[in-house]
Design a protein around this motif. Sequence first.
Motif, PDB file in Angstrom:
ATOM      1  N   MET A  82       0.864  -1.183   0.000  1.00  0.00           N
ATOM      2  CA  MET A  82       0.000   0.000   0.000  1.00  0.00           C
ATOM      3  C   MET A  82       0.898   1.229   0.000  1.00  0.00           C
ATOM      4  N   GLN A 106      -3.180   5.809  -3.762  1.00  0.00           N
ATOM      5  CA  GLN A 106      -3.995   4.627  -4.052  1.00  0.00           C
ATOM      6  C   GLN A 106      -5.404   4.781  -3.477  1.00  0.00           C
ATOM      7  N   LEU A 135      -8.032   2.709  -1.586  1.00  0.00           N
ATOM      8  CA  LEU A 135      -8.182   1.480  -0.811  1.00  0.00           C
ATOM      9  C   LEU A 135      -9.608   1.389  -0.289  1.00  0.00           C
ATOM     10  N   ARG A 178      -7.708  -3.040  -3.421  1.00  0.00           N
ATOM     11  CA  ARG A 178      -7.251  -1.970  -4.301  1.00  0.00           C
ATOM     12  C   ARG A 178      -7.720  -2.362  -5.700  1.00  0.00           C
TER      13      ARG A 178
END
Length: 186
Positions: free
Chosen positions: A119, A123, A125, A151
Amino acid sequence: VMEGRNERIKRFYAQVWLADSAEATEIIAQAGPGGQVHRGRAASTDRASIRDFSHAIGNVADGHAAAGGASAVAPLDYAIRAFWPALCKCLMSPVCDGDLTSLVHLSNEFRVVPGTLPMGPGQQLASEAQIVEVTDGASGRTIRVTGHVTRAGKPVVAVDTSFLFRGHAADYGCNFKHAREPPLEL
């Protein structure tokens, strides 16, 4: 006023913990044994949140604490931040008919899904969680929740966490355990 107390406490925490407390209110009102999968909406990660989280947990590793560098990655513990919305929805479930003010956290386990990248900043998530075990014992009711941080719709980190509602009166009719058994040939 004790009648409906646990439900009122859940509604309060739903407003504190979740962006969509109306959805949590629906979960609180559901009937049935539970077991449904709860999803947390996707949220963006950024360098500042990774740095702040790393600082809060005392992780001073260069890749996490510096988080201003190009190679910054989130510590594995950061998964709980992404997992939190789905986890909280599980705790709002009628299966968890307990006083949230007597909730004690027992454990967290994180496992990186093989073949996935760590991670990191930039990103999206999301999370999905399900209550997989409810057991009543002398100390109270134990709830076990498992799920994934995802993800782009694919699992990145598997999460397994347990809680205890201290002093909960035993109601063995609500107890269950989902177990994955290896295939057997007879």
